[in-house]
Design a protein around this motif. Structure first.
Motif, mmCIF file in Angstrom:
data_model
loop_
_atom_site.group_PDB
_atom_site.id
_atom_site.type_symbol
_atom_site.label_atom_id
_atom_site.label_comp_id
_atom_site.label_asym_id
_atom_site.label_seq_id
_atom_site.Cartn_x
_atom_site.Cartn_y
_atom_site.Cartn_z
ATOM 1 N N ALA A 45 36.480 -81.090 92.113
ATOM 2 C CA ALA A 45 36.171 -81.211 93.540
ATOM 3 C C ALA A 45 36.594 -79.955 94.303
ATOM 4 C CB ALA A 45 36.855 -82.439 94.118
ATOM 5 N N VAL A 46 37.739 -79.382 93.938
ATOM 6 C CA VAL A 46 38.170 -78.132 94.574
ATOM 7 C C VAL A 46 37.154 -77.029 94.291
ATOM 8 C CG1 VAL A 46 39.972 -76.379 94.699
ATOM 9 C CG2 VAL A 46 40.604 -78.770 94.418
ATOM 10 N N ALA A 47 36.742 -76.923 93.041
ATOM 11 C CA ALA A 47 35.772 -75.885 92.681
ATOM 12 C C ALA A 47 34.453 -76.067 93.424
ATOM 13 C CB ALA A 47 35.530 -75.910 91.174
ATOM 14 N N MET A 48 34.077 -77.311 93.661
ATOM 15 C CA MET A 48 32.809 -77.591 94.336
ATOM 16 C C MET A 48 32.867 -77.291 95.828
ATOM 17 S SD MET A 48 30.731 -81.214 94.539
ATOM 18 C CE MET A 48 30.556 -81.251 92.746
ATOM 19 N N HIS A 49 33.980 -77.598 96.469
ATOM 20 C CA HIS A 49 34.039 -77.564 97.930
ATOM 21 C C HIS A 49 34.768 -76.365 98.530
ATOM 22 C CE1 HIS A 49 32.432 -81.644 98.332
ATOM 23 N NE2 HIS A 49 33.229 -81.998 97.339
ATOM 24 N N ALA A 50 35.753 -75.824 97.829
ATOM 25 C CA ALA A 50 36.621 -74.815 98.441
ATOM 26 C C ALA A 50 36.075 -73.407 98.280
ATOM 27 C CB ALA A 50 38.018 -74.893 97.836
ATOM 28 N N LYS A 51 36.370 -72.580 99.279
ATOM 29 C CA LYS A 51 36.034 -71.159 99.233
ATOM 30 C C LYS A 51 37.276 -70.377 98.815
ATOM 31 C CE LYS A 51 32.636 -71.708 102.919
ATOM 32 N NZ LYS A 51 32.354 -71.501 104.349
ATOM 33 N N ALA A 52 37.029 -69.206 98.244
ATOM 34 C CA ALA A 52 38.147 -68.379 97.783
ATOM 35 C C ALA A 52 39.078 -68.007 98.929
ATOM 36 C CB ALA A 52 37.620 -67.127 97.090
ATOM 37 N N ASP A 53 38.532 -67.769 100.114
ATOM 38 C CA ASP A 53 39.377 -67.440 101.262
ATOM 39 C C ASP A 53 40.305 -68.594 101.610
ATOM 40 O OD1 ASP A 53 38.325 -64.913 101.524
ATOM 41 O OD2 ASP A 53 36.983 -65.423 103.185
ATOM 42 N N GLU A 54 39.815 -69.829 101.475
ATOM 43 C CA GLU A 54 40.653 -70.995 101.761
ATOM 44 C C GLU A 54 41.758 -71.139 100.721
ATOM 45 O OE1 GLU A 54 37.563 -74.063 103.884
ATOM 46 O OE2 GLU A 54 37.328 -73.708 101.732
ATOM 47 N N VAL A 55 41.420 -70.913 99.469
ATOM 48 C CA VAL A 55 42.419 -70.952 98.401
ATOM 49 C C VAL A 55 43.508 -69.918 98.664
ATOM 50 C CG1 VAL A 55 42.778 -70.446 95.950
ATOM 51 C CG2 VAL A 55 40.872 -71.917 96.657
ATOM 52 N N ASP A 56 43.100 -68.725 99.041
ATOM 53 C CA ASP A 56 44.042 -67.662 99.336
ATOM 54 C C ASP A 56 44.939 -68.037 100.515
ATOM 55 O OD1 ASP A 56 44.721 -64.666 98.860
ATOM 56 O OD2 ASP A 56 44.405 -64.797 101.025
ATOM 57 N N ARG A 57 44.342 -68.617 101.539
ATOM 58 C CA ARG A 57 45.098 -69.008 102.733
ATOM 59 C C ARG A 57 46.153 -70.058 102.391
ATOM 60 N NH1 ARG A 57 40.674 -70.150 105.944
ATOM 61 N NH2 ARG A 57 40.380 -67.888 106.044
ATOM 62 N N GLU A 58 45.788 -71.026 101.563
ATOM 63 C CA GLU A 58 46.734 -72.078 101.207
ATOM 64 C C GLU A 58 47.837 -71.553 100.280
ATOM 65 O OE1 GLU A 58 48.795 -75.616 100.870
ATOM 66 O OE2 GLU A 58 47.397 -74.883 102.385
ATOM 67 N N MET A 59 47.504 -70.681 99.342
ATOM 68 C CA MET A 59 48.546 -70.095 98.496
ATOM 69 C C MET A 59 49.571 -69.353 99.346
ATOM 70 S SD MET A 59 46.726 -68.707 94.997
ATOM 71 C CE MET A 59 45.641 -67.519 95.808
ATOM 72 N N ARG A 60 49.088 -68.598 100.318
ATOM 73 C CA ARG A 60 49.990 -67.839 101.191
ATOM 74 C C ARG A 60 50.849 -68.777 102.034
ATOM 75 N NH1 ARG A 60 48.845 -62.398 101.429
ATOM 76 N NH2 ARG A 60 46.985 -61.808 100.236
ATOM 77 N N ALA A 61 50.272 -69.890 102.483
ATOM 78 C CA ALA A 61 51.049 -70.858 103.262
ATOM 79 C C ALA A 61 52.179 -71.445 102.408
ATOM 80 C CB ALA A 61 50.137 -71.963 103.784
ATOM 81 N N GLN A 62 51.908 -71.667 101.124
ATOM 82 C CA GLN A 62 52.944 -72.217 100.248
ATOM 83 C C GLN A 62 54.048 -71.197 99.983
ATOM 84 O OE1 GLN A 62 51.211 -74.330 96.859
ATOM 85 N NE2 GLN A 62 49.620 -75.207 98.174
ATOM 86 N N ILE A 63 53.681 -69.943 99.811
ATOM 87 C CA ILE A 63 54.699 -68.898 99.667
ATOM 88 C C ILE A 63 55.489 -68.767 100.959
ATOM 89 C CG2 ILE A 63 55.068 -66.420 99.365
ATOM 90 C CD1 ILE A 63 52.719 -66.377 97.439
ATOM 91 N N ASP A 64 54.803 -68.809 102.112
ATOM 92 C CA ASP A 64 55.477 -68.674 103.404
ATOM 93 C C ASP A 64 56.514 -69.776 103.612
ATOM 94 O OD1 ASP A 64 53.983 -66.456 103.973
ATOM 95 O OD2 ASP A 64 52.608 -67.458 105.369
ATOM 96 N N ARG A 65 56.170 -71.025 103.224
ATOM 97 C CA ARG A 65 57.149 -72.099 103.392
ATOM 98 C C ARG A 65 58.374 -71.862 102.519
ATOM 99 N NH1 ARG A 65 57.346 -78.600 101.898
ATOM 100 N NH2 ARG A 65 59.136 -79.000 103.252
ATOM 101 N N ALA A 66 58.127 -71.433 101.288
ATOM 102 C CA ALA A 66 59.253 -71.168 100.394
ATOM 103 C C ALA A 66 60.168 -70.101 100.993
ATOM 104 C CB ALA A 66 58.742 -70.730 99.024
ATOM 105 N N GLU A 67 59.585 -69.030 101.449
ATOM 106 C CA GLU A 67 60.386 -67.933 101.998
ATOM 107 C C GLU A 67 61.122 -68.372 103.263
ATOM 108 O OE1 GLU A 67 60.982 -65.306 100.455
ATOM 109 O OE2 GLU A 67 59.282 -64.683 99.232
#
Length: 349
Positions: free
Chosen positions: A129-151
């Motif tokens: 479902a992620v592969a079908m619906h998500a864009k690479a920019d959205e994936v990148d944005r969410e990865m960065r949000a997860q790193i930001d919370r950790a930091e």
């Protein structure tokens, strides 16, 4: 569920035989050394997940873990990490929320990543479902949000890996994952070496498919997959950027079926799981191999999250088993961490 990563990696797998030095050799280990990162996924998913991981860190064989930053019990495990400097703790970059009654959403917020969110406002429950619906920019944005919370929490991850293998689902996701690691100078889980264990598992699956179709002949050679090149190139970029790279990945244990009648018997569960780990690790080739597991101490409520409690408990019991720890020493395995791999990489010109 965790066959997803192997299936995704099969897009890139091949019968390629590495002829040069392993990445472990490049990092300063000997040519014959079998170096392991014994790694526990899903920290932060639940209190029970955290307690299983902590028990193993303090008394067992595995020394590495990764945290699912969008999940409910992250503060508990991050507080533990901060109280224990030197803990090898990375981010289990999370783009799915797979349990039916226990769910989480994106840290970037649904309006910022609409392609990652389902009708319940949570992350999609499947990689497909992620592969079908998500864009690479959205994936990148969410990865960065997860790193930001950790930091923001004062937790600097030692490495990045991918929950359910989602970042291997599309080449553009994988490229963003690698790019982010290079930008942040955080090691990234990519098996870019000989990949012997992955290939053997994938080949067994391909042979089974051919047998079912009546198309397999004993001893027949399976063609190499020409699409390994992009992943090998990405692994090369990681190495060239100053980051360590894996030679192989052991990621099949979640799918080992518990024999009938032992799921509620801790002693039999421990014996079975320990034996399986010893058998499969004995097959590993020299190099740096990450071994993925899910150590959990399931309590009364874990069954309301998932039916996977027994298999996760079995991992915890195996990692705490003195027999397994003795096996590692007898076989000459070297147990390391992502932190050590990065330090070694910094010393390599």
């Amino acid at each position: 569920m965790f066959k997803t990563l192997l299936l995704a990696l099969s897009i890139f797998s091949t019968c390629f035989a590495q002829t040069g030095p392993t990445y472990a050799e490049k990092l300063g280990w000997k040519k014959t050394d079998r170096v392991l990162i014994l790694h526990m996924d899903d920290a932060g998913m639940s209190h029970d997940s955290n307690m299983g991981i902590v028990q193993v860190l303090e008394k067992g064989a595995a020394r590495s873990l990764s945290v699912m930053m969008p999940t409910p019990w992250v503060p508990e495990i991050v507080h533990y990490i901060k109280k224990h400097p030197g803990t090898d703790a990375g981010l289990h970059l999370t783009l799915t929320s797979e349990w039916h009654e226990y769910r989480w959403g994106p840290l970037a917020g649904a309006p910022a990543v609409p392609g990652l969110v389902d009708s319940e406002g949570a992350l999609w429950s499947s990689v497909a479902a992620v592969a079908m619906h998500a864009k690479a920019d959205e994936v990148d944005r969410e990865m960065r949000a997860q790193i930001d919370r950790a930091e923001r929490m004062g937790f600097h991850p030692t490495h990045l890996d991918t929950h359910m293998g989602t970042l291997y689902a599309k080449p553009e996701f994988l490229e963003r994952y690698v790019r982010l690691g290079i930008e942040k100078q955080i090691p990234v889980m990519i098996p870019g070496g000989h990949d012997t264990y992955i290939q053997a598992d994938r080949q067994a699956g391909r042979i089974a498919e051919l047998k079912r179709a009546g198309e397999y002949r004993e001893g027949m050679a399976l063609p190499e997959d020409p699409t390994l090149a992009p992943v090998r190139a990405l692994a090369g970029k990681l190495w060239d950027s100053g980051l360590p790279v894996l030679d192989d990945l052991h990621n099949t244990s979640y799918d080992w079926k518990i024999p009938p009648g032992i799921a509620s018997d801790d002693e039999k569960l421990r014996q079975w799981r320990t034996q399986r780990y010893m058998e499969t690790l004995s097959e590993l080739k020299p190099g740096l191999t990450m071994v993925i597991m899910h150590c959990t101490a399931p309590g009364d409520t874990f069954a309301h999250i998932s039916s996977s409690g027994p298999i996760r408990k079995a991992d915890m019991l195996a990692m705490l088993d003195p027999k397994f720890q003795a096996f590692l020493k007898e076989q000459g395995f070297i147990v390391t961490t992502w932190s050590e791999a990065l330090e070694r990489r910094k010393r390599v010109r």
